[in-house]
Design a protein around this motif. Structure first.
Motif, PDB file in Angstrom:
ATOM      1  N   GLY A 239       0.813  -1.211   0.000  1.00 12.51           N
ATOM      2  CA  GLY A 239       0.000   0.000   0.000  1.00 12.51           C
ATOM      3  C   GLY A 239       0.844   1.257   0.000  1.00 12.51           C
ATOM      4  N   LEU A 240       1.933   1.265   0.783  1.00 15.33           N
ATOM      5  CA  LEU A 240       2.823   2.419   0.803  1.00 15.33           C
ATOM      6  C   LEU A 240       3.451   2.647  -0.566  1.00 15.33           C
ATOM      7  CD1 LEU A 240       4.239   4.662   2.350  1.00 15.33           C
ATOM      8  CD2 LEU A 240       5.998   2.998   3.028  1.00 15.33           C
ATOM      9  N   THR A 241       3.846   1.577  -1.224  1.00 13.74           N
ATOM     10  CA  THR A 241       4.458   1.699  -2.548  1.00 13.74           C
ATOM     11  C   THR A 241       3.482   2.273  -3.561  1.00 13.74           C
ATOM     12  OG1 THR A 241       5.894  -0.196  -2.085  1.00 13.74           O
ATOM     13  CG2 THR A 241       5.615   0.429  -4.388  1.00 13.74           C
ATOM     14  N   VAL A 242       2.267   1.725  -3.576  1.00 11.97           N
ATOM     15  CA  VAL A 242       1.264   2.199  -4.537  1.00 11.97           C
ATOM     16  C   VAL A 242       0.852   3.640  -4.231  1.00 11.97           C
ATOM     17  CG1 VAL A 242      -1.042   1.802  -5.473  1.00 11.97           C
ATOM     18  CG2 VAL A 242       0.448  -0.138  -4.936  1.00 11.97           C
ATOM     19  N   ALA A 243       0.651   3.950  -2.950  1.00 12.58           N
ATOM     20  CA  ALA A 243       0.256   5.312  -2.579  1.00 12.58           C
ATOM     21  C   ALA A 243       1.331   6.325  -2.968  1.00 12.58           C
ATOM     22  CB  ALA A 243      -0.023   5.392  -1.078  1.00 12.58           C
ATOM     23  N   ALA A 244       2.593   5.963  -2.742  1.00 17.30           N
ATOM     24  CA  ALA A 244       3.690   6.858  -3.111  1.00 17.30           C
ATOM     25  C   ALA A 244       3.765   7.043  -4.618  1.00 17.30           C
ATOM     26  CB  ALA A 244       5.009   6.306  -2.583  1.00 17.30           C
ATOM     27  N   THR A 245       3.329   6.055  -5.364  1.00 24.29           N
ATOM     28  CA  THR A 245       3.326   6.163  -6.827  1.00 24.29           C
ATOM     29  C   THR A 245       2.187   7.042  -7.307  1.00 24.29           C
ATOM     30  OG1 THR A 245       4.268   3.931  -6.987  1.00 24.29           O
ATOM     31  CG2 THR A 245       3.243   4.851  -8.969  1.00 24.29           C
ATOM     32  N   VAL A 246       1.048   6.953  -6.654  1.00 26.49           N
ATOM     33  CA  VAL A 246      -0.152   7.674  -7.096  1.00 26.49           C
ATOM     34  C   VAL A 246      -0.143   9.138  -6.681  1.00 26.49           C
ATOM     35  CG1 VAL A 246      -2.663   7.810  -6.780  1.00 26.49           C
ATOM     36  CG2 VAL A 246      -1.563   5.599  -7.156  1.00 26.49           C
ATOM     37  N   VAL A 247       0.389   9.451  -5.495  1.00 30.23           N
ATOM     38  CA  VAL A 247       0.286  10.806  -4.969  1.00 30.23           C
ATOM     39  C   VAL A 247       1.032  11.793  -5.868  1.00 30.23           C
ATOM     40  CG1 VAL A 247       2.359  10.717  -3.489  1.00 30.23           C
ATOM     41  CG2 VAL A 247       0.416  12.148  -2.825  1.00 30.23           C
ATOM     42  N   PRO A 248       0.437  12.961  -6.144  1.00 31.36           N
ATOM     43  CA  PRO A 248       1.117  13.949  -6.998  1.00 31.36           C
ATOM     44  C   PRO A 248       2.292  14.593  -6.278  1.00 31.36           C
ATOM     45  CG  PRO A 248      -0.961  14.818  -6.196  1.00 31.36           C
ATOM     46  CD  PRO A 248      -0.913  13.377  -5.779  1.00 31.36           C
ATOM     47  N   ARG A 249       3.217  15.146  -7.060  1.00 32.35           N
ATOM     48  CA  ARG A 249       4.401  15.817  -6.501  1.00 32.35           C
ATOM     49  C   ARG A 249       4.311  17.326  -6.577  1.00 32.35           C
ATOM     50  NH1 ARG A 249       4.710  10.429  -5.988  1.00 32.35           N
ATOM     51  NH2 ARG A 249       6.816   9.625  -5.662  1.00 32.35           N
ATOM     52  N   ASP A 250       3.334  17.856  -7.289  1.00 33.71           N
ATOM     53  CA  ASP A 250       3.226  19.293  -7.509  1.00 33.71           C
ATOM     54  C   ASP A 250       2.908  20.014  -6.198  1.00 33.71           C
ATOM     55  OD1 ASP A 250       2.807  21.835  -8.361  1.00 33.71           O
ATOM     56  OD2 ASP A 250       1.200  21.373  -9.776  1.00 33.71           O
ATOM     57  N   PRO A 251       3.764  20.941  -5.758  1.00 33.26           N
ATOM     58  CA  PRO A 251       3.487  21.672  -4.501  1.00 33.26           C
ATOM     59  C   PRO A 251       2.156  22.414  -4.527  1.00 33.26           C
ATOM     60  CG  PRO A 251       5.760  22.015  -5.202  1.00 33.26           C
ATOM     61  CD  PRO A 251       5.063  21.315  -6.325  1.00 33.26           C
ATOM     62  N   ALA A 252       1.737  22.895  -5.700  1.00 32.94           N
ATOM     63  CA  ALA A 252       0.465  23.615  -5.787  1.00 32.94           C
ATOM     64  C   ALA A 252      -0.720  22.711  -5.487  1.00 32.94           C
ATOM     65  CB  ALA A 252       0.309  24.231  -7.180  1.00 32.94           C
ATOM     66  N   VAL A 253      -0.554  21.411  -5.685  1.00 32.52           N
ATOM     67  CA  VAL A 253      -1.607  20.442  -5.397  1.00 32.52           C
ATOM     68  C   VAL A 253      -1.546  19.993  -3.948  1.00 32.52           C
ATOM     69  CG1 VAL A 253      -2.508  18.158  -5.998  1.00 32.52           C
ATOM     70  CG2 VAL A 253      -1.674  19.672  -7.790  1.00 32.52           C
ATOM     71  N   LEU A 254      -0.352  19.968  -3.383  1.00 32.74           N
ATOM     72  CA  LEU A 254      -0.162  19.456  -2.028  1.00 32.74           C
ATOM     73  C   LEU A 254      -0.334  20.530  -0.962  1.00 32.74           C
ATOM     74  CD1 LEU A 254       3.008  17.249  -2.658  1.00 32.74           C
ATOM     75  CD2 LEU A 254       0.667  16.446  -2.390  1.00 32.74           C
ATOM     76  N   ASP A 255       0.055  21.767  -1.266  1.00 28.83           N
ATOM     77  CA  ASP A 255       0.129  22.814  -0.253  1.00 28.83           C
ATOM     78  C   ASP A 255      -1.060  23.763  -0.366  1.00 28.83           C
ATOM     79  OD1 ASP A 255       1.030  24.419   1.785  1.00 28.83           O
ATOM     80  OD2 ASP A 255       2.442  25.533   0.538  1.00 28.83           O
ATOM     81  N   GLN A 256      -2.111  23.513   0.390  1.00 26.93           N
ATOM     82  CA  GLN A 256      -3.320  24.332   0.426  1.00 26.93           C
ATOM     83  C   GLN A 256      -3.842  24.666  -0.968  1.00 26.93           C
ATOM     84  OE1 GLN A 256      -0.495  26.149   2.365  1.00 26.93           O
ATOM     85  NE2 GLN A 256      -0.802  24.341   3.611  1.00 26.93           N
ATOM     86  N   PRO A 257      -4.200  23.668  -1.765  1.00 23.13           N
ATOM     87  CA  PRO A 257      -4.677  23.937  -3.125  1.00 23.13           C
ATOM     88  C   PRO A 257      -5.968  24.758  -3.118  1.00 23.13           C
ATOM     89  CG  PRO A 257      -5.132  21.664  -2.510  1.00 23.13           C
ATOM     90  CD  PRO A 257      -4.257  22.221  -1.435  1.00 23.13           C
TER      91      PRO A 257
END
Length: 439
Positions: A239-257
């Motif tokens: 689950g950790l592997t798949v979640a890390a693959t799916v989660v976006p890396r864009d700061p604009a998406v992660l940081d208070q979008p």
């Protein structure tokens, strides 16, 4: 179904649900002003309060998981023909049902508060954020069941409760940020602006991780030996592997979008135009007469602004959103009941900058001169800028200049105030423009 009914009545499931509801509702109503701005704010706030509810579900599951050991019936049940996995289904179902209902009841308690004051409902996003919160509680309870059965000591449940708080809190600060978003149920729930949301792709990654935790709990609960318990770690790693693959890396998406629809302006049909963000549409009627009063004050000067818009800039994200000509922007604040907060401040906020937007680039502005000019337009003595550190002489100087303006005829005073406005527009030095002998 009869066995499930027994589990619902006699297991720790009902107690876990009641405790969860109590903790969630109390946390909500301690500070309703944090989420009274809208449906998404409520959904995010409840997710943030998982820092309390998640450890409670984990501890309740652990307490229930040691039931066979506590009652000394493990060997007796082991002799029955029914497989252990089948016998555990009612326990798992009871925990899942009651905690789902508990989370929805906490949500309903918040909805009852904002139902009549908030119109903007992003159905999909709210449903996803709420669904992930439900999954988080179920995953915690099932993981607790597995750990409680594996380590059936009396101290297991309270230890897990304390550890759960620390884990939920610490997981939100894991670096890099994308990893925290993939594993922490409270990541992204600290609200910094009213248009904040949680990206659905981030929610999907977190859901995968939470489902993996739940799967590990189930395997631990039904495991018959050390090999099976070791294999229970596979879902977590996978689950950790798949979640890390799916989660976006864009700061604009992660940081208070930002939810762009929530930030869209909704305006009055008539003029002078007053606009607020869609998420604040319910306060437009209350804001409009106040905003138009402020515009009427500015209208004493030539070429004055003719519209008021809500300032939808999110400074934390360092956005540069140009203001249209002829528009004054002001912040719109929402009170704990979802109405317009601080209505008495609306007119001064419109007038205080003389209708000129402040972008921080002009260094020639004299706050005492501008304050005196705005105060003359407002017809009141200059007041200190509360909440802002300033030179002690600033307001005293503004009072002196204001008194000088009052000694002049209205036409002369208005001409000098207009000269200050024009100098601010040109980024010119305003010092001396209000004195009796302007330079």
């Amino acid at each position: 179904m009869s066995i499930l009914g027994v589990e619902l009545r006699r297991s720790a499931a009902l107690g876990a649900a009641l405790t969860t509801v109590a903790a969630g509702v109390v946390a909500l109503y301690v500070a309703p002003g944090r989420w009274s701005t809208g449906w998404m704010a409520l959904a995010i706030a409840i997710r943030e309060y998982l820092i309390l509810m998640w450890p409670l579900a984990l501890a309740a599951g652990a307490w229930q998981g040691r039931r066979e050991h506590r009652t000394k019936v493990g060997e007796l049940f082991a002799t029955t023909a029914r497989p252990r996995a089948q016998r555990m289904l009612p326990v798992l179902g009871a925990m899942a049902i009651t905690l789902t209902v508990a989370y929805l009841l906490v949500t309903a308690a918040g909805v009852a508060w904002i139902f009549t004051t908030d119109r903007y409902l992003p159905v999909l996003n709210v449903a996803v954020v709420t669904g992930v919160g439900v999954l988080a509680l179920i995953g915690a309870a099932w993981l607790g069941l597995g750990i409680g059965r594996t380590l059936p000591a009396p101290a297991t449940a309270p230890t897990l409760g304390v550890a759960g708080v620390l884990l939920v809190f610490a997981s939100s600060f894991v670096s890099p940020d994308w990893l925290a978003a993939a594993i922490s149920p409270i990541h992204g729930t600290s609200q910094f602006h009213h248009y904040q949301t949680i990206d659905n792709q981030v929610s999907a990654a977190l859901a995968i991780w939470l489902a993996a935790l739940a799967g590990t709990g189930v395997l631990l609960l039904v495991a018959g030996g050390w090999r099976a318990r070791t294999a229970a770690l596979v879902p977590v790693l996978l689950g950790l592997t798949v979640a890390a693959t799916v989660v976006p890396r864009d700061p604009a998406v992660l940081d208070q979008p930002v939810d762009p629809v929530a930030r869209e302006l909704v305006c009055t049909d008539d003029t002078p135009t007053v606009c607020v963000s869609r998420v604040h549409a319910t306060v437009l009627d209350a804001l409009t007469p106040l905003a138009r009063e402020g515009l009427a004050v500015l209208a004493r000067m030539p070429d004055a602004p003719t519209a008021v818009h809500e300032d939808t800039t999110t400074y934390r994200l360092r956005e540069d959103r140009p203001t249209p000509d002829g528009v004054v922007t002001i912040p719109v604040r929402i009170d704990r009941r979802g109405g317009l907060a601080h209505p008495a401040a609306v007119v001064p906020e419109i007038v205080t900058r003389l209708g000129v937007e402040y972008d921080g680039t002009c260094r020639n502005r004299n706050p005492a001169v501008e304050r005196a000019a705005a105060s003359w337009l407002l017809g009141r003595e200059p007041q200190p800028d509360l909440g802002v550190e300033e030179d002690a002489e600033t307001n005293a100087g503004a009072v002196t200049l204001w008194q000088g303006l009052r000694a002049l005829s209205d036409d002369e005073a208005l001409a000098r105030v207009t000269a200050v406005r024009d100098a601010v527009l040109a980024c010119a030095d305003t010092t001396g423009l209000l004195s009796r002998s302007p330079r």
